[in-house]
Motif scaffolding. Structure first.
Motif, PDB file in Angstrom:
ATOM      1  N   THR A  90       0.965  -1.072   0.072  1.00 13.31           N
ATOM      2  CA  THR A  90      -0.272   0.066   0.083  1.00 13.31           C
ATOM      3  C   THR A  90       0.890   1.504   0.178  1.00 13.31           C
ATOM      4  N   LYS A  91       2.665   1.059   0.022  1.00 16.14           N
ATOM      5  CA  LYS A  91       3.705   2.176   0.023  1.00 16.14           C
ATOM      6  C   LYS A  91       4.389   2.473  -1.232  1.00 16.14           C
ATOM      7  N   GLN A  92       3.737   2.285  -2.094  1.00 19.67           N
ATOM      8  CA  GLN A  92       4.278   1.921  -3.143  1.00 19.67           C
ATOM      9  C   GLN A  92       5.140   3.107  -3.529  1.00 19.67           C
ATOM     10  N   GLU A  93       4.492   4.105  -3.719  1.00 19.58           N
ATOM     11  CA  GLU A  93       5.969   5.499  -3.669  1.00 19.58           C
ATOM     12  C   GLU A  93       7.005   5.493  -3.122  1.00 19.58           C
ATOM     13  N   ALA A  94       6.971   5.375  -1.709  1.00 14.04           N
ATOM     14  CA  ALA A  94       7.824   5.016  -1.106  1.00 14.04           C
ATOM     15  C   ALA A  94       8.810   3.752  -0.635  1.00 14.04           C
ATOM     16  N   MET A  95       8.316   2.843  -1.341  1.00 12.51           N
ATOM     17  CA  MET A  95       8.770   1.687  -1.814  1.00 12.51           C
ATOM     18  C   MET A  95       9.427   1.704  -2.803  1.00 12.51           C
ATOM     19  N   ARG A  96       9.309   1.768  -3.892  1.00 13.43           N
ATOM     20  CA  ARG A  96       9.456   2.797  -4.964  1.00 13.43           C
ATOM     21  C   ARG A  96      10.826   3.373  -4.821  1.00 13.43           C
ATOM     22  N   ALA A 128      12.815   4.408  -2.188  1.00  9.66           N
ATOM     23  CA  ALA A 128      13.541   3.702  -1.510  1.00  9.66           C
ATOM     24  C   ALA A 128      14.338   2.319  -2.321  1.00  9.66           C
ATOM     25  N   ILE A 129      13.238   1.523  -2.642  1.00  5.77           N
ATOM     26  CA  ILE A 129      14.675   0.908  -3.957  1.00  5.77           C
ATOM     27  C   ILE A 129      14.987   1.313  -4.345  1.00  5.77           C
ATOM     28  N   TYR A 130      15.065   2.309  -5.102  1.00  7.98           N
ATOM     29  CA  TYR A 130      16.058   3.091  -6.258  1.00  7.98           C
ATOM     30  C   TYR A 130      16.905   3.517  -5.020  1.00  7.98           C
ATOM     31  N   GLU A 131      16.975   3.936  -4.285  1.00  9.22           N
ATOM     32  CA  GLU A 131      18.111   4.861  -3.006  1.00  9.22           C
ATOM     33  C   GLU A 131      18.655   3.779  -2.162  1.00  9.22           C
ATOM     34  N   GLU A 132      18.366   2.818  -2.222  1.00 13.32           N
ATOM     35  CA  GLU A 132      19.176   1.521  -1.399  1.00 13.32           C
ATOM     36  C   GLU A 132      19.851   1.007  -1.755  1.00 13.32           C
ATOM     37  N   ILE A 133      19.456   0.646  -3.288  1.00 14.65           N
ATOM     38  CA  ILE A 133      19.365  -0.312  -4.321  1.00 14.65           C
ATOM     39  C   ILE A 133      20.392  -0.169  -5.256  1.00 14.65           C
ATOM     40  N   ASP A 134      19.438   1.057  -5.579  1.00 12.77           N
ATOM     41  CA  ASP A 134      20.130   1.881  -6.863  1.00 12.77           C
ATOM     42  C   ASP A 134      19.615   0.499  -8.487  1.00 12.77           C
ATOM     43  N   ARG A 135      18.517  -0.119  -8.047  1.00  8.48           N
ATOM     44  CA  ARG A 135      17.313  -0.813  -8.831  1.00  8.48           C
ATOM     45  C   ARG A 135      16.427  -0.036  -9.422  1.00  8.48           C
ATOM     46  N   GLY A 136      16.139  -0.273 -10.980  1.00 12.30           N
ATOM     47  CA  GLY A 136      14.504   0.275 -10.967  1.00 12.30           C
ATOM     48  C   GLY A 136      13.754  -0.541 -10.736  1.00 12.30           C
ATOM     49  N   VAL A 137      12.508   0.105 -10.978  1.00 10.45           N
ATOM     50  CA  VAL A 137      11.449  -0.360 -10.557  1.00 10.45           C
ATOM     51  C   VAL A 137      10.351  -0.528 -11.826  1.00 10.45           C
ATOM     52  N   THR A 138       9.733  -1.203 -11.473  1.00  9.40           N
ATOM     53  CA  THR A 138       8.204  -1.523 -12.407  1.00  9.40           C
ATOM     54  C   THR A 138       7.139  -1.550 -12.269  1.00  9.40           C
ATOM     55  N   LYS A 139       5.811  -0.885 -12.722  1.00  8.37           N
ATOM     56  CA  LYS A 139       4.837  -0.535 -11.522  1.00  8.37           C
ATOM     57  C   LYS A 139       3.870  -1.698 -12.680  1.00  8.37           C
ATOM     58  N   LEU A 140       3.038  -3.192 -12.481  1.00  8.69           N
ATOM     59  CA  LEU A 140       2.761  -4.024 -13.304  1.00  8.69           C
ATOM     60  C   LEU A 140       1.216  -3.495 -12.648  1.00  8.69           C
ATOM     61  N   SER A 141       0.117  -3.521 -13.553  1.00 11.24           N
ATOM     62  CA  SER A 141      -0.772  -3.375 -13.048  1.00 11.24           C
ATOM     63  C   SER A 141      -2.119  -4.556 -12.459  1.00 11.24           C
ATOM     64  N   ALA A 142      -2.426  -4.902 -11.370  1.00  5.02           N
ATOM     65  CA  ALA A 142      -2.977  -5.908 -11.369  1.00  5.02           C
ATOM     66  C   ALA A 142      -4.377  -5.083 -10.168  1.00  5.02           C
ATOM     67  N   THR A 143      -4.891  -6.356 -10.489  1.00  2.00           N
ATOM     68  CA  THR A 143      -6.497  -6.223  -8.938  1.00  2.00           C
ATOM     69  C   THR A 143      -6.645  -7.781  -8.508  1.00  2.00           C
ATOM     70  N   GLY A 144      -7.106  -7.347  -7.635  1.00  2.00           N
ATOM     71  CA  GLY A 144      -7.466  -8.167  -6.314  1.00  2.00           C
ATOM     72  C   GLY A 144      -7.927  -9.425  -6.270  1.00  2.00           C
ATOM     73  N   GLY A 145      -8.109 -10.342  -6.968  1.00  2.00           N
ATOM     74  CA  GLY A 145      -9.151 -11.336  -7.229  1.00  2.00           C
ATOM     75  C   GLY A 145     -10.939 -11.506  -6.068  1.00  2.00           C
TER      76      GLY A 145
END
Length: 274
Positions: free
Chosen positions: A199-205, A207-224
């Motif tokens: 639920t914290k997508q922006e903060a997670m993205r 943090a991954i950029y800054e701490e690990i220096d890896r790109g992140v891809t956002k995929l669309s998904a729908t809860g079943g």
């Protein structure tokens, strides 16, 4: 580069041939393929393996061109002819071991290494691979099933001609060969493909950029169950970075749902170049 492909084919074929003469043939390990057939025929009739391999490889190559209607290419023709030639040149080499278990293990490794190099040259060494493609076309069986069927018959024949133990050693050689080919094809490096639902997508993205220096891809998904949109984040990291990624995820959102799988080969920026 075309020249490099031919070099791969020659080096790979030579390694397969050497493995045959110093590991497999002396220990009567018929681990599938035309080389396995030549091992059996050598044990029964003492026919020279190189000539047996030529006798099978060349007609199979011609049949493949005629029946499958494909241009297998000069590189595959080179492998088909050159491999038995090196078998002929090295037929007097002394065995590197007379222990059948070691012969099947190291023979399987060297054969897998050689075939993997040949495949990197976008070619093949012909033989039963072509026979399997012909069977697939006229029977409807999958290619994997056809190859397994041919190799299975060869292993059973080895067990009958020699003994059950030699058949089991042949199975070991086949298994080791397949795994070594995989290693040569995809390399020893292992990466992790990670999906994070949070639920914290922006903060997670961030943090991954800054701490690990890896790109992140956002995929669309729908809860079943909820039918609500719940995007997930996808990131690929080296195995050495995975522990740090887990720590980042846990810090940002301890309730995040994480899915992890192996990525055997990753091409692109930050990873291996194609």
């Amino acid at each position: 580069m075309e020249l490099m492909d031919y070099i791969y084919v020659l080096i790979g074929s030579a390694l397969v041939a050497i493995a045959f003469n110093v590991f497999l043939l002396p220990n009567a390990v018929a681990s599938g393929g035309v080389s396995g057939i030549s091992t059996i025929l050598f044990g029964v009739f003492e026919w020279k393996p190189a000539f047996v391999q030529w006798a099978f490889n060349i007609p199979l190559f011609i049949a493949g061109v005629i029946l499958l209607g494909k241009n297998f290419g000069l590189k595959s023709a080179v492998g088909t002819i050159f491999l038995p030639f090196v078998v002929f040149l090295t037929e007097d080499w002394e065995a590197w071991t007379m222990n059948p278990l070691l012969g099947s293990l190291f023979g399987g490794i060297l054969v897998g290494l050689g075939l993997g190099i040949v495949f990197r040259g976008k070619a093949s060494t012909g033989g039963t691979d072509l026979a399997a493609q012909i069977i697939t076309k006229f029977t409807g069986l999958t290619l994997g099933t056809s190859i397994a069927l041919i190799d299975g018959i060869i292993v059973i024949a080895a067990a009958i001609v020699f003994d059950i133990e030699r058949g089991l050693y042949a199975l070991i050689g086949l298994y080791v060969t397949s795994k070594t080919i995989d290693l040569v094809q995809v390399g020893f490096g292992r990466s992790k493909l990670v999906y994070v639902i949070t639920t914290k997508q922006e903060a997670m993205r961030d943090a991954i950029y800054e701490e690990i220096d890896r790109g992140v891809t956002k995929l669309s998904a729908t809860g079943g169950y909820t039918e609500s949109e719940r995007p997930l984040l996808m990131v690929v990291v080296h195995q050495t970075e995975f522990t740090k990624l887990k720590q980042v995820v846990k810090t940002i959102d301890p309730a995040a749902f994480v899915i992890v799988s192996d990525a055997s080969e990753v091409l692109g920026e930050g990873f291996k170049r194609a």
